[in-house]
Design a protein around this motif. Structure first.
Motif, PDB file in Angstrom:
ATOM      1  N   LYS A  31      -2.220  10.141  -0.331  1.00 10.32           N
ATOM      2  CA  LYS A  31      -1.939   9.231  -1.106  1.00 10.32           C
ATOM      3  C   LYS A  31      -0.822   7.952  -1.042  1.00 10.32           C
ATOM      4  O   LYS A  31      -0.172   8.596  -0.362  1.00 10.32           O
ATOM      5  N   CYS A  32      -0.775   7.484  -2.460  1.00 11.88           N
ATOM      6  CA  CYS A  32       0.896   6.538  -2.199  1.00 11.88           C
ATOM      7  C   CYS A  32       1.365   5.861  -3.330  1.00 11.88           C
ATOM      8  O   CYS A  32      -0.219   5.760  -4.500  1.00 11.88           O
ATOM      9  N   ASP A  33       2.553   5.678  -3.911  1.00 10.65           N
ATOM     10  CA  ASP A  33       2.767   5.785  -4.354  1.00 10.65           C
ATOM     11  C   ASP A  33       2.742   4.050  -5.190  1.00 10.65           C
ATOM     12  O   ASP A  33       2.904   3.284  -6.526  1.00 10.65           O
ATOM     13  N   LEU A  34       2.495   3.031  -4.349  1.00 14.05           N
ATOM     14  CA  LEU A  34       2.308   1.890  -4.380  1.00 14.05           C
ATOM     15  C   LEU A  34       1.207   1.615  -3.463  1.00 14.05           C
ATOM     16  O   LEU A  34       0.575   2.220  -3.381  1.00 14.05           O
ATOM     17  N   ARG A  35       0.448   0.208  -4.267  1.00 14.96           N
ATOM     18  CA  ARG A  35      -0.818  -0.692  -3.965  1.00 14.96           C
ATOM     19  C   ARG A  35      -0.720  -1.574  -3.224  1.00 14.96           C
ATOM     20  O   ARG A  35      -1.159  -2.985  -3.721  1.00 14.96           O
ATOM     21  N   CYS A  36      -0.258  -1.842  -1.811  1.00 19.78           N
ATOM     22  CA  CYS A  36       0.545  -2.939  -1.257  1.00 19.78           C
ATOM     23  C   CYS A  36      -1.412  -3.110  -0.884  1.00 19.78           C
ATOM     24  O   CYS A  36      -2.278  -3.046  -0.674  1.00 19.78           O
ATOM     25  N   THR A  37      -1.675  -5.189  -1.391  1.00 20.69           N
ATOM     26  CA  THR A  37      -3.022  -5.684  -0.737  1.00 20.69           C
ATOM     27  C   THR A  37      -2.936  -5.374   0.173  1.00 20.69           C
ATOM     28  O   THR A  37      -4.211  -5.364   0.380  1.00 20.69           O
ATOM     29  N   TYR A  38      -2.386  -5.749   1.151  1.00 21.65           N
ATOM     30  CA  TYR A  38      -2.520  -5.531   2.463  1.00 21.65           C
ATOM     31  C   TYR A  38      -3.354  -4.132   3.418  1.00 21.65           C
ATOM     32  O   TYR A  38      -3.566  -4.362   3.951  1.00 21.65           O
ATOM     33  N   CYS A  39      -2.820  -3.325   2.487  1.00 19.37           N
ATOM     34  CA  CYS A  39      -2.892  -2.423   2.972  1.00 19.37           C
ATOM     35  C   CYS A  39      -4.125  -1.009   2.520  1.00 19.37           C
ATOM     36  O   CYS A  39      -4.944  -0.750   2.987  1.00 19.37           O
ATOM     37  N   MET A  40      -4.510  -1.211   1.302  1.00 20.01           N
ATOM     38  CA  MET A  40      -5.452  -0.660   0.613  1.00 20.01           C
ATOM     39  C   MET A  40      -5.993  -2.127  -0.969  1.00 20.01           C
ATOM     40  O   MET A  40      -5.332  -2.594  -1.676  1.00 20.01           O
ATOM     41  N   PRO A  41      -7.634  -1.203  -1.304  1.00 22.90           N
ATOM     42  CA  PRO A  41      -7.958  -1.900  -2.753  1.00 22.90           C
ATOM     43  C   PRO A  41      -7.155  -0.574  -3.809  1.00 22.90           C
ATOM     44  O   PRO A  41      -6.904   0.008  -3.203  1.00 22.90           O
ATOM     45  N   GLY A  78       1.103   8.162   6.672  1.00 25.53           N
ATOM     46  CA  GLY A  78       0.640   8.193   5.372  1.00 25.53           C
ATOM     47  C   GLY A  78      -0.159   6.957   5.298  1.00 25.53           C
ATOM     48  O   GLY A  78      -0.088   6.384   5.678  1.00 25.53           O
ATOM     49  N   GLY A  79      -1.079   6.703   3.793  1.00 25.32           N
ATOM     50  CA  GLY A  79      -0.543   7.234   2.891  1.00 25.32           C
ATOM     51  C   GLY A  79       0.927   7.026   2.584  1.00 25.32           C
ATOM     52  O   GLY A  79       2.328   6.520   3.650  1.00 25.32           O
ATOM     53  N   GLU A  80       1.709   7.435   1.619  1.00 23.58           N
ATOM     54  CA  GLU A  80       2.824   7.614   2.165  1.00 23.58           C
ATOM     55  C   GLU A  80       3.120   9.194   2.317  1.00 23.58           C
ATOM     56  O   GLU A  80       3.229  10.301   1.363  1.00 23.58           O
ATOM     57  N   THR A 105       8.526   5.308   5.721  1.00 20.98           N
ATOM     58  CA  THR A 105       7.715   5.876   4.437  1.00 20.98           C
ATOM     59  C   THR A 105       8.270   3.984   3.364  1.00 20.98           C
ATOM     60  O   THR A 105       8.529   2.858   4.130  1.00 20.98           O
ATOM     61  N   ASN A 106       7.772   3.684   2.524  1.00 17.38           N
ATOM     62  CA  ASN A 106       8.018   3.153   1.400  1.00 17.38           C
ATOM     63  C   ASN A 106       9.445   2.614   0.938  1.00 17.38           C
ATOM     64  O   ASN A 106       9.690   2.537  -0.093  1.00 17.38           O
ATOM     65  N   ALA A 107      10.287   3.990   0.975  1.00 19.80           N
ATOM     66  CA  ALA A 107      11.314   4.587   0.933  1.00 19.80           C
ATOM     67  C   ALA A 107      11.516   4.505  -1.360  1.00 19.80           C
ATOM     68  O   ALA A 107      12.524   4.765  -1.532  1.00 19.80           O
ATOM     69  N   MET A 342      -6.233   0.859   5.459  1.00 25.18           N
ATOM     70  CA  MET A 342      -4.698   1.770   6.581  1.00 25.18           C
ATOM     71  C   MET A 342      -3.965   2.390   6.007  1.00 25.18           C
ATOM     72  O   MET A 342      -4.042   3.299   6.197  1.00 25.18           O
ATOM     73  N   VAL A 343      -4.836   2.196   3.977  1.00 25.81           N
ATOM     74  CA  VAL A 343      -3.659   3.292   3.615  1.00 25.81           C
ATOM     75  C   VAL A 343      -4.468   5.068   4.577  1.00 25.81           C
ATOM     76  O   VAL A 343      -3.600   6.437   4.582  1.00 25.81           O
ATOM     77  N   ALA A 344      -5.449   4.589   4.848  1.00 24.73           N
ATOM     78  CA  ALA A 344      -6.544   6.297   4.938  1.00 24.73           C
ATOM     79  C   ALA A 344      -5.875   6.171   6.560  1.00 24.73           C
ATOM     80  O   ALA A 344      -7.074   7.677   6.917  1.00 24.73           O
TER      81      ALA A 344
HETATM   82 FE1  SF4 Z   1       2.373  -0.585   0.617  1.00 23.78          FE
HETATM   83 FE2  SF4 Z   1       2.215   1.921   3.224  1.00 23.78          FE
HETATM   84 FE3  SF4 Z   1       1.394   2.435   0.093  1.00 23.78          FE
HETATM   85 FE4  SF4 Z   1       0.730   1.931   2.419  1.00 23.78          FE
HETATM   86  S1  SF4 Z   1       1.039   3.173   2.641  1.00 23.78           S
HETATM   87  S2  SF4 Z   1      -0.404   1.081   0.667  1.00 23.78           S
HETATM   88  S3  SF4 Z   1       1.867  -0.439   3.212  1.00 23.78           S
HETATM   89  S4  SF4 Z   1       3.287   2.393   0.391  1.00 23.78           S
END
Ligand code: SF4
Ligand code: SAM
Length: 347
Positions: A31-41, A78-80, A105-107, A342-344
Motif C-alpha cells: 500500500k501507499c499514501d501517494l500515487r506517483c504516476t511513474y510508480c503505479m496506476p 514498499g509500497g510505503e 520512504t516517501n517521508a 513498481m509499487v507492487a
Molecule cells: Fe510514490 Fe513510493 Fe508510493 Fe510509489 S511507493 S507511489 S514511489 S511514494
C-alpha cells in the motif's frame, strides 16, 4: 558475527554469471499514501492483510538469507513502508541482524516514526523527492503533502540520519529542477540520486520521457566543475561531488550526487540484489518475469532453501531477460515487462 568479504561457512548465492548476491530488498507492504504516476496506476489494487508477510515471517526469511546465505545488506521498502503499523518492530528485528540496514520512504509519515526508528537502530534513509514545487508534487503524486515531506526531510537530516534523496528525472516533467537539487548539496550533507525513469506496468513509460545519464551530466557539467567519487563495486549509482560552480566562489560542497542509469547504462554485471515482495515472493531482478512464492511454501512448512537457490540460478544476465531499452524498439520493451507496477515490486 563480523561479515567480511570472506565467508567460509555460508552457501553464498552465486548465479550462473558468477554474481554473488549479498543484498536483499524486502517490501513490507504494497500500500501507499501517494500515487506517483511513474510508480503505479491510480486504480492499483492492494493486497489483503493476510496475504502480507507477518513481522515474524519477515524475520524468519531475513534470518535465513543472512545466516545461511551471507546476505549482509537489507533495505526495507514498499509500497510505503511507513504505512505498516509494526514498521518499527520490523526495523528493530532487522537491526539485530549483522547487516547494513536501510529504509526507503516517501517521508509522508516520517514525523510519526522518526524517534522510534532512530531508537530501533536505523541509521540510513532513502527518501523520494521529485520536486520542490507544491503544485508539481500534487500532479506527480496525485496527493497532497508536499510541505510535510519537505519538513520531514529536514528533520531526518537534522537528526543525523544518513539521507539519500531519490529524484526520478523525467523529461518535460521535472528535469528543469535538476540543478536545484544539485544546489542542495552545497550546504547540506545530503546525497541526491537522480534516477532515470524506468518502465513498469501501468506507468506510461516512453523512451522520450527518459532524461538520460548523459544529459544529466552534460547539464550539470555546464554549470559546475564536478569530480567522480569512488563507488561500491555493487553500487547502482555513479557518484560525484561538485568542486565549484563555474565562475562562482570556491568552497567545499558538503553533499554529493549520483546518477542511477538503469535505462541507458544498466549495471547488471555487478548486480548483487535480490528482492522479496510484500507477499513473500522472491524476485532476482526488478524486471524479472518469474518469481518464487517463498511465503506459501513456508506457511505449508516446506524448506524454502532449494527454492531460493533455484531462483538465483535462474537470474538472467541482464534486465530480467529484457533486451537493452532500445529507443527504436519501445513496443518490445513494453511487451516484455512483468505485470507488476513498481509499487507492487518494491524499489
Ligand atoms: Fe510514490 Fe513510493 Fe508510493 Fe510509489 S511507493 S507511489 S514511489 S511514494
Ligand atoms: N514509497 C517509498 C518511496 O517512494 O521512496 C518506497 C517505495 S518506491 C517504489 C522506491 C523508489 O522507487 C522510489 O525512490 C521511487 O522514486 C522509485 N521509483 C518508482 N517508480 C520508478 C520508476 N518508474 N523509475 C525510476 N524509479 C522509480
Amino acid at each position: 558475527m563480523h561479515l567480511g568479504t570472506f565467508v567460509p561457512y555460508m552457501a553464498l548465492l552465486t548465479d550462473l554469471h558468477s554474481r554473488i548476491h549479498r543484498s536483499l530488498r524486502i517490501s513490507i507492504v504494497d500500500k501507499c499514501d501517494l500515487r506517483c504516476t511513474y510508480c503505479m496506476p491510480e486504480d492499483q489494487q492492494f493486497l489483503k492483510r493476510d496475504a502480507l508477510m507477518t513481522r515474524e515471517e519477515i524475520r524468519t526469511l531475513a534470518k535465513l538469507f543472512v545466516e545461511k546465505y551471507g546476505i549482509n545488506k537489507i533495505r526495507l521498502t514498499g509500497g510505503e513502508p511507513l504505512m505498516r503499523p509494526d514498521v518499527v518492530d520490523i526495523v528493530r528485528d532487522m537491526a539485530a541482524l549483522p547487516v547494513k540496514l536501510g529504509l526507503t520512504t516517501n517521508a509522508m509519515r516520517l514525523h510519526l516514526f522518526l524517534d522510534d526508528l532512530i531508537g530501533s537502530g536505523l541509521k540510513s534513509l532513502n527518501i523520494s523527492l521529485d520536486t520542490f514545487d507544491a503544485e508539481r508534487f500534487r500532479t506527480l503524486s496525485r496527493r497532497e503533502g508536499h510541505d510535510r515531506v519537505l519538513a520531514n526531510i529536514e528533520q531526518a537530516i537534522d537528526r543525523g540520519l544518513h539521507v539519500k534523496l531519490n529524484m526520478v528525472v523525467m523529461r518535460g516533467v521535472n528535469d528543469d529542477e535538476l540543478l536545484r537539487f544539485v544546489e542542495l548539496t552545497r550546504e547540506r550533507n545530503v546525497h541526491v540520486r537522480f534516477i532515470e525513469f524506468m518502465p513498469f506496468a501501468g506507468n506510461k513509460w516512453g523512451r522520450d520521457r527518459v532524461y538520460t545519464y548523459a544529459e544529466m551530466l552534460g547539464r550539470i557539467s555546464s554549470m559546475y566543475t564536478i569530480e567522480k567519487l569512488d563507488d561500491d563495486p555493487h553500487s547502482t549509482a555513479r557518484s560525484y561531488r561538485v568542486v565549484e560552480r563555474i565562475g562562482g566562489d570556491s568552497m567545499s560542497w558538503k553533499g554529493t550526487f549520483a546518477v542511477i542509469s538503469t535505462v541507458t547504462e544498466p549495471f547488471c554485471g555487478s548486480c548483487d540484489r535480490l528482492r522479496l515482495t510484500a507477499e513473500g515472493k522472491m524476485r532476482n531482478c526488478l524486471f524479472a518475469r518469474q518469481e518464487t512464492d517463498l511465503l506459501s511454501a513456508m506457511r505449508k512448512g516446506e524448506d524454502v532453501s532449494p527454492m531460493i537457490e533455484a531462483n538465483v540460478l535462474a537470474k538472467h544476465k541482464m534486465l530480467g531477460g529484457l533486451p537493452k531499452f532500445n529507443p527504436d524498439k519501445q513496443e518490445e520493451v513494453l511487451d516484455g515487462l512483468s505485470g507488476r507496477p513498481m509499487v507492487a515490486i518494491g524499489g
